[in-house]
Design a protein around this motif. Structure first.
Motif, PDB file in Angstrom:
ATOM      1  N   ILE A  23      18.138  15.881  45.733  1.00 40.63           N
ATOM      2  CA  ILE A  23      18.520  15.529  47.098  1.00 40.63           C
ATOM      3  C   ILE A  23      18.094  16.641  48.048  1.00 40.63           C
ATOM      4  CG2 ILE A  23      20.490  14.207  46.207  1.00 40.63           C
ATOM      5  CD1 ILE A  23      22.310  16.346  47.579  1.00 40.63           C
ATOM      6  N   SER A  24      17.951  16.286  49.312  1.00 43.79           N
ATOM      7  CA  SER A  24      17.501  17.236  50.327  1.00 43.79           C
ATOM      8  C   SER A  24      18.681  17.923  50.992  1.00 43.79           C
ATOM      9  CB  SER A  24      16.682  16.494  51.388  1.00 43.79           C
ATOM     10  OG  SER A  24      17.535  15.625  52.124  1.00 43.79           O
ATOM     11  N   ASP A  25      18.366  18.921  51.822  1.00 48.50           N
ATOM     12  CA  ASP A  25      19.405  19.581  52.612  1.00 48.50           C
ATOM     13  C   ASP A  25      20.074  18.587  53.558  1.00 48.50           C
ATOM     14  OD1 ASP A  25      18.414  21.753  51.284  1.00 48.50           O
ATOM     15  OD2 ASP A  25      18.033  22.961  53.068  1.00 48.50           O
ATOM     16  N   ASP A  26      19.305  17.704  54.159  1.00 49.19           N
ATOM     17  CA  ASP A  26      19.886  16.699  55.050  1.00 49.19           C
ATOM     18  C   ASP A  26      20.808  15.767  54.284  1.00 49.19           C
ATOM     19  OD1 ASP A  26      18.605  17.709  57.276  1.00 49.19           O
ATOM     20  OD2 ASP A  26      16.902  16.318  57.148  1.00 49.19           O
ATOM     21  N   GLY A  41      33.112  11.325  44.594  1.00 49.50           N
ATOM     22  CA  GLY A  41      33.521  11.517  43.210  1.00 49.50           C
ATOM     23  C   GLY A  41      32.702  10.678  42.247  1.00 49.50           C
ATOM     24  N   VAL A  42      32.416   9.451  42.621  1.00 50.79           N
ATOM     25  CA  VAL A  42      31.602   8.574  41.779  1.00 50.79           C
ATOM     26  C   VAL A  42      30.212   9.166  41.578  1.00 50.79           C
ATOM     27  CG1 VAL A  42      30.434   6.328  41.700  1.00 50.79           C
ATOM     28  CG2 VAL A  42      32.848   6.456  42.329  1.00 50.79           C
ATOM     29  N   MET A  43      29.602   9.639  42.662  1.00 50.50           N
ATOM     30  CA  MET A  43      28.249  10.190  42.564  1.00 50.50           C
ATOM     31  C   MET A  43      28.235  11.502  41.790  1.00 50.50           C
ATOM     32  SD  MET A  43      26.449   9.244  46.228  1.00 50.50           S
ATOM     33  CE  MET A  43      27.748   9.899  47.270  1.00 50.50           C
ATOM     34  N   ALA A  44      29.200  12.374  42.070  1.00 53.36           N
ATOM     35  CA  ALA A  44      29.257  13.661  41.363  1.00 53.36           C
ATOM     36  C   ALA A  44      29.551  13.457  39.883  1.00 53.36           C
ATOM     37  CB  ALA A  44      30.305  14.560  41.993  1.00 53.36           C
ATOM     38  N   SER A  45      30.391  12.471  39.567  1.00 52.55           N
ATOM     39  CA  SER A  45      30.698  12.187  38.164  1.00 52.55           C
ATOM     40  C   SER A  45      29.474  11.672  37.431  1.00 52.55           C
ATOM     41  CB  SER A  45      31.844  11.173  38.071  1.00 52.55           C
ATOM     42  OG  SER A  45      33.067  11.752  38.504  1.00 52.55           O
ATOM     43  N   ALA A  46      28.617  10.939  38.137  1.00 55.12           N
ATOM     44  CA  ALA A  46      27.381  10.462  37.512  1.00 55.12           C
ATOM     45  C   ALA A  46      26.492  11.629  37.126  1.00 55.12           C
ATOM     46  CB  ALA A  46      26.652   9.517  38.461  1.00 55.12           C
ATOM     47  N   VAL A  47      26.406  12.649  37.996  1.00 60.04           N
ATOM     48  CA  VAL A  47      25.616  13.833  37.673  1.00 60.04           C
ATOM     49  C   VAL A  47      26.238  14.576  36.493  1.00 60.04           C
ATOM     50  CG1 VAL A  47      24.705  16.020  38.538  1.00 60.04           C
ATOM     51  CG2 VAL A  47      24.823  14.034  40.058  1.00 60.04           C
ATOM     52  N   ARG A  48      27.556  14.737  36.542  1.00 64.88           N
ATOM     53  CA  ARG A  48      28.242  15.418  35.431  1.00 64.88           C
ATOM     54  C   ARG A  48      27.981  14.703  34.110  1.00 64.88           C
ATOM     55  NH1 ARG A  48      31.828  13.701  32.626  1.00 64.88           N
ATOM     56  NH2 ARG A  48      32.412  12.068  34.096  1.00 64.88           N
ATOM     57  N   GLU A  49      28.064  13.390  34.131  1.00 66.11           N
ATOM     58  CA  GLU A  49      27.839  12.617  32.911  1.00 66.11           C
ATOM     59  C   GLU A  49      26.411  12.794  32.408  1.00 66.11           C
ATOM     60  OE1 GLU A  49      29.109   9.961  29.892  1.00 66.11           O
ATOM     61  OE2 GLU A  49      30.303  10.802  31.524  1.00 66.11           O
ATOM     62  N   GLN A  50      25.449  12.813  33.336  1.00 60.78           N
ATOM     63  CA  GLN A  50      24.057  13.020  32.948  1.00 60.78           C
ATOM     64  C   GLN A  50      23.866  14.361  32.237  1.00 60.78           C
ATOM     65  OE1 GLN A  50      21.952  12.772  36.652  1.00 60.78           O
ATOM     66  NE2 GLN A  50      22.007  10.535  36.773  1.00 60.78           N
ATOM     67  N   LYS A  51      24.541  15.383  32.742  1.00 52.10           N
ATOM     68  CA  LYS A  51      24.323  16.736  32.241  1.00 52.10           C
ATOM     69  C   LYS A  51      25.210  17.097  31.055  1.00 52.10           C
ATOM     70  CE  LYS A  51      22.521  18.943  36.407  1.00 52.10           C
ATOM     71  NZ  LYS A  51      21.282  19.409  35.715  1.00 52.10           N
ATOM     72  N   ARG A 237      21.177  26.122  48.843  1.00 50.87           N
ATOM     73  CA  ARG A 237      19.718  26.065  48.761  1.00 50.87           C
ATOM     74  C   ARG A 237      19.152  27.349  48.173  1.00 50.87           C
ATOM     75  NH1 ARG A 237      16.164  28.439  51.538  1.00 50.87           N
ATOM     76  NH2 ARG A 237      17.625  28.968  53.207  1.00 50.87           N
ATOM     77  N   GLN A 238      19.662  28.494  48.625  1.00 48.78           N
ATOM     78  CA  GLN A 238      19.131  29.763  48.122  1.00 48.78           C
ATOM     79  C   GLN A 238      19.446  29.962  46.646  1.00 48.78           C
ATOM     80  OE1 GLN A 238      19.133  33.241  50.822  1.00 48.78           O
ATOM     81  NE2 GLN A 238      20.264  31.957  52.275  1.00 48.78           N
ATOM     82  N   LEU A 239      20.610  29.481  46.211  1.00 49.32           N
ATOM     83  CA  LEU A 239      20.915  29.529  44.782  1.00 49.32           C
ATOM     84  C   LEU A 239      19.974  28.620  43.998  1.00 49.32           C
ATOM     85  CD1 LEU A 239      24.827  29.463  44.824  1.00 49.32           C
ATOM     86  CD2 LEU A 239      23.344  31.449  44.419  1.00 49.32           C
ATOM     87  N   ARG A 240      19.745  27.426  44.527  1.00 48.49           N
ATOM     88  CA  ARG A 240      18.879  26.472  43.835  1.00 48.49           C
ATOM     89  C   ARG A 240      17.453  26.998  43.736  1.00 48.49           C
ATOM     90  NH1 ARG A 240      18.663  20.164  45.760  1.00 48.49           N
ATOM     91  NH2 ARG A 240      17.210  20.995  47.338  1.00 48.49           N
ATOM     92  N   GLU A 241      16.992  27.641  44.793  1.00 48.44           N
ATOM     93  CA  GLU A 241      15.639  28.193  44.784  1.00 48.44           C
ATOM     94  C   GLU A 241      15.497  29.322  43.761  1.00 48.44           C
ATOM     95  OE1 GLU A 241      14.934  29.263  48.837  1.00 48.44           O
ATOM     96  OE2 GLU A 241      14.338  27.230  49.435  1.00 48.44           O
ATOM     97  N   TYR A 285      24.051  18.554  44.558  1.00 50.07           N
ATOM     98  CA  TYR A 285      22.935  19.325  45.116  1.00 50.07           C
ATOM     99  C   TYR A 285      22.302  20.257  44.085  1.00 50.07           C
ATOM    100  CZ  TYR A 285      20.250  22.194  48.395  1.00 50.07           C
ATOM    101  OH  TYR A 285      19.227  22.851  49.043  1.00 50.07           O
ATOM    102  N   LEU A 286      23.127  20.937  43.297  1.00 59.98           N
ATOM    103  CA  LEU A 286      22.618  21.950  42.370  1.00 59.98           C
ATOM    104  C   LEU A 286      22.147  21.282  41.080  1.00 59.98           C
ATOM    105  CD1 LEU A 286      25.258  24.777  42.946  1.00 59.98           C
ATOM    106  CD2 LEU A 286      22.894  24.716  43.785  1.00 59.98           C
ATOM    107  N   ASP A 287      21.049  20.556  41.185  1.00 62.93           N
ATOM    108  CA  ASP A 287      20.581  19.766  40.053  1.00 62.93           C
ATOM    109  C   ASP A 287      20.031  20.615  38.915  1.00 62.93           C
ATOM    110  OD1 ASP A 287      18.017  20.583  40.954  1.00 62.93           O
ATOM    111  OD2 ASP A 287      17.804  18.798  42.178  1.00 62.93           O
TER     112      ASP A 287
END
Length: 386
Positions: A23-26, A41-51, A237-241, A285-287
């Motif tokens: 996802i982008s900064d926007d 929560g639904v979207m964040a849980s999907a990422v958690r489940e993926q990882k 963003r700076q952490l992700r970079e 964000y922190l993929d």
């Protein structure tokens, strides 16, 4: 992901999540502005489940704050003191070693140690402390010092370049560095909140150098004070970079600001809503950072339990003693038992697992109701947390 639970304006982001796209900064700003906490929560849980699937982890560790004497005077900090202040403290190295030795039979796998930027402790004090801790148990993970402390040691105590300082600490016993001191990276915020403290670039440089040496570390964000949503995104963003470049961060741990006993006591503490939203946005964000930790010392264990449905896959650790947030006004307990952490994870519908300092799962059997959560580890001849 059930798209019917996602409002129309957030569905493009949900589609990116399902496609495992960044996802982008926007996008992140849009998430921060959303008041639909269930959708986040639904979207964040999907990422958690993926990882991380359905696992939720914890570590059996011992916190040590070796001193709060500090050359800085950050506005947000109720921990730091000058030598003559009534609340100043400083432990002798043998006291610290003895405290860790007493915790080893309880099954700790990590000692986590940070303190202020002490003006007079000598180079040998730090090195002898690391040697003493290492001598207790070669398998004990020593996680110590923020990037700010490392720079202080390099510039004022050891008088060595950053890399040489880190090499010396590593060779003396240090296994990983902590993520503290990041606060918010924005220069304007830092000027108001912690003037004189190292810059974002300097914090990032220490972690970059450590990662280039093969070391691992966690990363953090202190939020809920004077920062804006855009400044939070800039921080992420700076952490992700940096993670794109080094892959050295094991997990992200955001802290909500505790204003009660600071000179910023007029600021209202972050609400439960904002804390859950911040965790959810961070997870989405922190993929490239695999783990998201809810710091129960700051949040309280009940809210940390709820956060397991907002992208969190880790509840930190047993800790045993914590001073920084409690001196700022936190009313949470000083420690948690293994059995309690396992129970709250199960109640949230997750599978508890003990982890090591790198978030690797440890092969231990779960504690049964009424048990301490300890079992014999015949390989090491001691008790370990289950």
């Amino acid at each position: 992901m059930n798209q019917s639970l996602i409002p129309e304006q957030l569905r493009p982001i949900a589609e990116k999540i399902e496609a495992r796209q960044r996802i982008s900064d926007d996008d992140a700003l849009l998430l921060y502005r959303s008041t639909d906490l269930n959708a986040l929560g639904v979207m964040a849980s999907a990422v958690r489940e993926q990882k991380n699937g359905n696992y939720a982890s914890y570590i059996h560790n011992r916190y040590i704050n070796y001193s709060n004497i500090c050359v800085l005077s950050c506005q947000f900090c109720a921990f730091a003191a000058k030598k003559r202040d009534a609340h100043a403290f400083e432990y002798a190295s043998d006291e610290i070693i003895r405290a860790v030795a007493e915790a080893l039979p309880l099954g700790i796998t990590e000692v986590h140690m940070v303190g202020g930027l002490h003006p007079t402790l000598k180079k040998d004090w730090y090195l002898n402390l690391l040697r003493g801790l290492r001598a207790l148990d070669p398998a004990l993970h020593i996680k110590a010092f923020t990037a700010i402390e490392v720079r202080h040691l390099a510039q004022r105590i050891f008088r060595l370049p950053i890399r040489h300082t880190l090499e010396l600490l590593r060779d003396t016993g240090l296994d990983s560095i902590t993520g503290g001191g990041a606060e918010i990276f924005d220069a304007g915020v830092r000027n108001k909140l912690c003037r004189g403290k190292e810059t974002a670039a300097e914090w990032l440089d220490v972690h970059r150098t450590w990662h280039q040496m093969g070391g691992r570390s966690t990363c953090t964000m202190l939020y809920g004070h004077i920062e804006s949503a855009a400044q939070r995104v800039d921080h992420l963003r700076q952490l992700r970079e940096l993670q794109d470049a080094t892959h050295g961060f094991t997990g992200f741990i955001p802290f909500a600001f505790e204003p009660q006993t600071t000179i910023l006591s007029h600021i209202k503490p972050a609400t439960a809503f904002d804390q859950l939203r911040n965790l959810a946005v961070s997870r989405i964000y922190l993929d490239n950072i695999d783990h998201l930790t809810a710091y129960w010392v700051s949040m309280g264990l009940p809210l940390a339990q709820v956060s397991l449905s907002y992208g969190v896959d880790d509840l930190h650790g047993t800790i045993m003693e914590e001073k920084i947030f409690h001196m700022a006004g936190a009313k949470t307990p000083q420690e948690q038992t293994v059995a309690t952490l396992q129970r709250v994870i199960r109640e949230a519908g997750r599978e508890p697992v003990q982890r090591d300092s790198y978030y690797n799962h440890l092969l231990t059997s779960p504690a049964q109701p009424g048990e301490s959560g300890l079992r014999p580890n015949h390989a090491r001849g001691e008790l370990v947390c289950a």
